[in-house]
Design a protein around this motif. Sequence first.
Motif, PDB file in Angstrom:
ATOM      1  N   GLU A   1     -27.682 -12.242 -63.756  1.00 48.77           N
ATOM      2  CA  GLU A   1     -28.100 -11.753 -65.123  1.00 48.77           C
ATOM      3  C   GLU A   1     -26.833 -10.779 -65.554  1.00 48.77           C
ATOM      4  O   GLU A   1     -26.732 -11.189 -66.935  1.00 48.77           O
ATOM      5  N   THR A   2     -26.080 -10.113 -65.031  1.00 48.12           N
ATOM      6  CA  THR A   2     -25.264  -9.235 -65.466  1.00 48.12           C
ATOM      7  C   THR A   2     -23.584  -9.827 -65.079  1.00 48.12           C
ATOM      8  O   THR A   2     -23.018  -9.029 -66.052  1.00 48.12           O
ATOM      9  N   GLY A   3     -23.526 -10.653 -64.273  1.00 51.19           N
ATOM     10  CA  GLY A   3     -22.180 -10.999 -63.976  1.00 51.19           C
ATOM     11  C   GLY A   3     -21.516 -10.004 -63.151  1.00 51.19           C
ATOM     12  O   GLY A   3     -20.194 -10.192 -62.797  1.00 51.19           O
ATOM     13  N   LEU A   4     -22.138  -9.173 -62.719  1.00 53.90           N
ATOM     14  CA  LEU A   4     -21.558  -7.998 -61.606  1.00 53.90           C
ATOM     15  C   LEU A   4     -22.135  -8.336 -60.399  1.00 53.90           C
ATOM     16  O   LEU A   4     -23.430  -8.424 -60.273  1.00 53.90           O
ATOM     17  N   ALA A   5     -21.272  -8.178 -59.275  1.00 58.91           N
ATOM     18  CA  ALA A   5     -22.131  -8.628 -57.895  1.00 58.91           C
ATOM     19  C   ALA A   5     -22.885  -7.305 -57.357  1.00 58.91           C
ATOM     20  O   ALA A   5     -22.323  -6.098 -57.472  1.00 58.91           O
ATOM     21  N   HIS A   6     -24.178  -7.733 -57.258  1.00 59.11           N
ATOM     22  CA  HIS A   6     -25.163  -6.966 -56.662  1.00 59.11           C
ATOM     23  C   HIS A   6     -25.440  -7.372 -54.991  1.00 59.11           C
ATOM     24  O   HIS A   6     -25.369  -8.637 -55.042  1.00 59.11           O
ATOM     25  N   PHE A   7     -25.610  -6.600 -54.300  1.00 58.76           N
ATOM     26  CA  PHE A   7     -26.042  -6.973 -52.930  1.00 58.76           C
ATOM     27  C   PHE A   7     -27.438  -6.220 -52.441  1.00 58.76           C
ATOM     28  O   PHE A   7     -27.934  -5.089 -52.976  1.00 58.76           O
ATOM     29  N   HIS A   8     -27.583  -6.527 -51.285  1.00 58.12           N
ATOM     30  CA  HIS A   8     -28.746  -5.784 -50.755  1.00 58.12           C
ATOM     31  C   HIS A   8     -28.045  -5.201 -49.506  1.00 58.12           C
ATOM     32  O   HIS A   8     -27.630  -5.791 -48.616  1.00 58.12           O
ATOM     33  N   SER A   9     -28.269  -3.585 -49.600  1.00 59.05           N
ATOM     34  CA  SER A   9     -27.623  -2.703 -48.636  1.00 59.05           C
ATOM     35  C   SER A   9     -28.643  -2.714 -47.448  1.00 59.05           C
ATOM     36  O   SER A   9     -29.890  -2.335 -47.530  1.00 59.05           O
ATOM     37  N   ARG A  10     -28.269  -3.363 -46.376  1.00 59.40           N
ATOM     38  CA  ARG A  10     -29.274  -3.406 -45.029  1.00 59.40           C
ATOM     39  C   ARG A  10     -29.404  -1.972 -44.704  1.00 59.40           C
ATOM     40  O   ARG A  10     -30.443  -1.677 -44.135  1.00 59.40           O
ATOM     41  N   SER A  11     -28.301  -1.082 -44.658  1.00 59.07           N
ATOM     42  CA  SER A  11     -28.298   0.336 -44.345  1.00 59.07           C
ATOM     43  C   SER A  11     -29.530   1.069 -45.041  1.00 59.07           C
ATOM     44  O   SER A  11     -29.878   2.138 -44.443  1.00 59.07           O
TER      45      SER A  11
ATOM     46  N   ARG B   1      -7.568 -16.022 -54.061  1.00 58.73           N
ATOM     47  CA  ARG B   1      -8.355 -16.722 -53.093  1.00 58.73           C
ATOM     48  C   ARG B   1      -8.736 -15.922 -51.769  1.00 58.73           C
ATOM     49  O   ARG B   1      -9.306 -16.595 -50.908  1.00 58.73           O
ATOM     50  N   ASP B   2      -8.303 -14.733 -51.638  1.00 52.38           N
ATOM     51  CA  ASP B   2      -8.557 -13.907 -50.537  1.00 52.38           C
ATOM     52  C   ASP B   2      -9.966 -13.601 -50.281  1.00 52.38           C
ATOM     53  O   ASP B   2     -10.534 -13.478 -51.433  1.00 52.38           O
ATOM     54  N   ILE B   3     -10.432 -13.548 -49.068  1.00 46.52           N
ATOM     55  CA  ILE B   3     -11.792 -12.963 -48.920  1.00 46.52           C
ATOM     56  C   ILE B   3     -11.709 -11.421 -49.033  1.00 46.52           C
ATOM     57  O   ILE B   3     -11.022 -10.874 -48.367  1.00 46.52           O
ATOM     58  N   LEU B   4     -12.580 -11.018 -49.770  1.00 47.47           N
ATOM     59  CA  LEU B   4     -12.643  -9.634 -50.161  1.00 47.47           C
ATOM     60  C   LEU B   4     -13.417  -8.801 -49.234  1.00 47.47           C
ATOM     61  O   LEU B   4     -13.407  -7.839 -48.731  1.00 47.47           O
ATOM     62  N   MET B   5     -15.018  -9.590 -49.149  1.00 42.22           N
ATOM     63  CA  MET B   5     -15.957  -8.881 -48.372  1.00 42.22           C
ATOM     64  C   MET B   5     -17.017  -9.824 -48.232  1.00 42.22           C
ATOM     65  O   MET B   5     -17.170 -10.947 -48.724  1.00 42.22           O
ATOM     66  N   VAL B   6     -17.913  -9.611 -47.162  1.00 42.72           N
ATOM     67  CA  VAL B   6     -19.065 -10.265 -46.919  1.00 42.72           C
ATOM     68  C   VAL B   6     -20.101  -9.475 -47.052  1.00 42.72           C
ATOM     69  O   VAL B   6     -20.220  -8.390 -46.298  1.00 42.72           O
ATOM     70  N   ALA B   7     -21.210  -9.777 -47.524  1.00 40.69           N
ATOM     71  CA  ALA B   7     -22.429  -8.686 -47.740  1.00 40.69           C
ATOM     72  C   ALA B   7     -23.849  -9.774 -47.906  1.00 40.69           C
ATOM     73  O   ALA B   7     -23.364 -10.968 -47.582  1.00 40.69           O
ATOM     74  N   TYR B   8     -24.820  -9.213 -47.912  1.00 42.24           N
ATOM     75  CA  TYR B   8     -26.025  -9.873 -48.173  1.00 42.24           C
ATOM     76  C   TYR B   8     -26.576  -9.800 -49.383  1.00 42.24           C
ATOM     77  O   TYR B   8     -26.546  -8.666 -50.140  1.00 42.24           O
ATOM     78  N   MET B   9     -27.379 -10.630 -49.950  1.00 43.37           N
ATOM     79  CA  MET B   9     -28.181 -10.720 -51.254  1.00 43.37           C
ATOM     80  C   MET B   9     -29.729 -10.996 -50.852  1.00 43.37           C
ATOM     81  O   MET B   9     -29.999 -11.934 -50.261  1.00 43.37           O
ATOM     82  N   ASP B  10     -30.439 -10.318 -51.320  1.00 43.44           N
ATOM     83  CA  ASP B  10     -31.799 -10.794 -51.479  1.00 43.44           C
ATOM     84  C   ASP B  10     -32.305 -11.436 -52.853  1.00 43.44           C
ATOM     85  O   ASP B  10     -31.269 -11.644 -53.607  1.00 43.44           O
TER      86      ASP B  10
ATOM     87  N   GLY C   1     -35.329 -12.195 -45.599  1.00 39.93           N
ATOM     88  CA  GLY C   1     -35.430 -12.425 -47.149  1.00 39.93           C
ATOM     89  C   GLY C   1     -33.680 -12.374 -47.690  1.00 39.93           C
ATOM     90  O   GLY C   1     -33.572 -12.146 -48.966  1.00 39.93           O
ATOM     91  N   LEU C   2     -32.616 -12.708 -46.950  1.00 38.45           N
ATOM     92  CA  LEU C   2     -31.435 -12.671 -47.232  1.00 38.45           C
ATOM     93  C   LEU C   2     -30.601 -13.744 -47.044  1.00 38.45           C
ATOM     94  O   LEU C   2     -30.808 -14.839 -46.348  1.00 38.45           O
ATOM     95  N   LEU C   3     -29.597 -13.730 -48.034  1.00 38.95           N
ATOM     96  CA  LEU C   3     -28.512 -14.899 -48.048  1.00 38.95           C
ATOM     97  C   LEU C   3     -27.100 -14.204 -47.885  1.00 38.95           C
ATOM     98  O   LEU C   3     -27.006 -13.210 -48.357  1.00 38.95           O
TER      99      LEU C   3
END
Length: 127
Positions: free
Chosen positions: A55-65, A37-46, A25-27
């Motif tokens: 909705e908020t304009g703030l980055a939310h992610f799915h924490s796998r840990s 244009r620097d890559i800052l991080m890679v994470a996952y989103m559900d 269920g992740l992207l």
Amino acid sequence: MVMSEVSKVERELGTVFLPRFDAQGLLIAIAVDTQTRDILMVAYMDAEALEKTRETGLAHFHSRSRGRLWLKGETSGHFLRVEEMLVDCDQDALELRVRPEGPACHTGARSCFYRKLSGDLLIRVAE
């Protein structure tokens, strides 16, 4: 439209956002600094993280840990303000163009990509 009914052509060339989540269920979400244009991080989103980000304009992610929704900056105050979202060709990865409010990496580095591979050694790169 049921996801199994979405054709490859519709997903790759169409104009409708049809995110293709993996079996968990992740992207993939790649945070890129809008200005440098620097890559800052890679994470996952559900689906929930994607919805909250939009909705908020703030980055939310799915924490796998932790197995839960995670607002980037919720403890550090180093939020990522999303200015634009780019969707890859088969809609299973997003590029988040962000304005960082402090370091993106939990180590305190500006980017999570602060070392380069040199042979079998990791060498810190200048930030």
